[in-house]
Design a protein around this motif. Structure first.
Motif, short mmCIF file in Angstrom:
data_model
loop_
_atom_site.label_atom_id
_atom_site.label_comp_id
_atom_site.label_asym_id
_atom_site.label_seq_id
_atom_site.Cartn_x
_atom_site.Cartn_y
_atom_site.Cartn_z
N LEU A 180 81.67 120.12 110.94
CA LEU A 180 82.47 120.75 111.98
C LEU A 180 83.82 120.07 112.13
O LEU A 180 84.86 120.75 112.22
N GLU A 181 83.82 118.75 112.14
CA GLU A 181 85.08 118.03 112.32
C GLU A 181 86.03 118.26 111.16
O GLU A 181 87.25 118.36 111.35
N ARG A 182 85.50 118.39 109.94
CA ARG A 182 86.36 118.71 108.80
C ARG A 182 86.95 120.11 108.95
O ARG A 182 88.14 120.34 108.65
N ALA A 183 86.13 121.04 109.44
CA ALA A 183 86.62 122.41 109.63
C ALA A 183 87.68 122.46 110.73
O ALA A 183 88.67 123.20 110.60
N LEU A 184 87.52 121.67 111.79
CA LEU A 184 88.52 121.61 112.85
C LEU A 184 89.83 121.04 112.32
O LEU A 184 90.92 121.55 112.63
N ALA A 185 89.74 119.99 111.52
CA ALA A 185 90.94 119.38 110.94
C ALA A 185 91.65 120.36 110.02
O ALA A 185 92.89 120.48 110.04
N ASP A 186 90.88 121.09 109.23
CA ASP A 186 91.47 122.08 108.33
C ASP A 186 92.19 123.18 109.12
O ASP A 186 93.25 123.67 108.70
N ALA A 187 91.62 123.55 110.27
CA ALA A 187 92.23 124.58 111.09
C ALA A 187 93.56 124.12 111.64
O ALA A 187 94.54 124.89 111.68
N VAL A 188 93.63 122.86 112.08
CA VAL A 188 94.89 122.32 112.58
C VAL A 188 95.92 122.29 111.45
O VAL A 188 97.09 122.68 111.63
#
Length: 270
Positions: A180-188
């Motif tokens: 999830l945290e990787r996906a959040l970082a990718d979104a930013v």
């Protein structure tokens, strides 16, 4: 267990006297009489029960077998049927007792684990925690969390789930959080806008992942979003993943809440 009792009263013993001598209730004696398990041989002119020495001997055997856990119908067959397999009945009862003891031991172990989970939160050694959550993980974090949240319903729910989890289950939770945290970082990095379908999907995923700790409503998620941005420790964690992530996540949670009819400014922990 009871002891052998002599009945020296020529006219027999009353229900009350037998109850006192054998340590059984009057109600039980009446019931045993009604079902034919242990009936008094005598009656007074007024119809009151009187037990003879032979009646007491049978009652003593009833008490012994009942204390061993045999059912009343099984006791009656042992006492009344000449072909009854008494030894077989006792062995079968011994097997049942052993099975109950094993279940009780398992229950005791489960209770010990639940108590530990309520007290400690995470039932993993420091080495296991480091292997699962990474070397930067602080093993004192859960003690601090208990001190802060120990009286809440969410801590109780978390402890109940923690008690049922071993290293493999916690590894799955940790992997889900990392993904999830990787996906959040990718979104930013991709410039995903809070309130967009992509951001809303990540907010839903965030709620699902955090629900592995305790049930998380949308209003509770809004409160978490505020904490992620305002609390120095949480903010440092998320901004350490990607600069500005704490604020982006809070804004995305707020936007998703609005889309579901929730005002983030008035949301409460419920």
């Amino acid at each position: 267990m009871g002891t052998m009792l002599d009945c020296t009263d020529a006219d027999g013993l009353t229900v009350g006297q037998v109850s006192a001598r054998l340590g059984v209730t009057v109600r039980a004696l009446h019931h045993w009489d009604e079902i034919g398990l242990a009936r008094p041989s005598l009656r007074t002119a007024a119809g009151y029960r009187l037990y003879t020495a032979g009646d007491l001997e049978r009652l003593h055997r009833v008490v012994v077998y009942r204390e061993l856990g045999l059912a009343l119908d099984r006791i009656q067959s042992i006492l009344d049927e000449s072909t009854a397999d008494v030894l077989g009945a006792l062995r079968a009862q011994r097997t049942q007792v052993a099975e109950r003891l094993e279940r009780l031991q398992q229950l005791g172990a489960g209770l010990d684990r639940m108590i530990d989970a309520h007290e400690r939160g995470l039932l993993l050694s420091a080495e296991q925690q480091a292997a699962i959550f990474g070397p930067q993980w602080n093993p004192d974090r859960h003690a601090q969390a208990r001190q802060r949240y120990g009286g809440t319903t969410q801590w109780q729910q978390y402890a109940e789930r923690s008690a049922a989890r071993g290293p493999e289950e916690w590894q799955a939770v940790a992997d889900a959080v990392a993904d999830l945290e990787r996906a959040l970082a990718d979104a930013v990095d991709a410039g995903v806008t809070p309130g967009s379908p992509e951001a809303n999907q990540l907010v839903e995923r965030h709620r699902e992942v955090f629900a592995s700790y305790f049930p998380l409503s949308r209003q509770m998620q809004v409160c978490l979003g505020r904490t992620f941005e305002a609390d120095p420790g949480f903010a440092a964690h998320y901004d350490g993943i990607r600069a500005g992530l704490a604020t982006w996540l809070r804004q995305s949670i707020d936007a998703s809440a609005r889309a579901h009819g929730i005002d983030p400014d008035t949301a409460t922990w419920q």
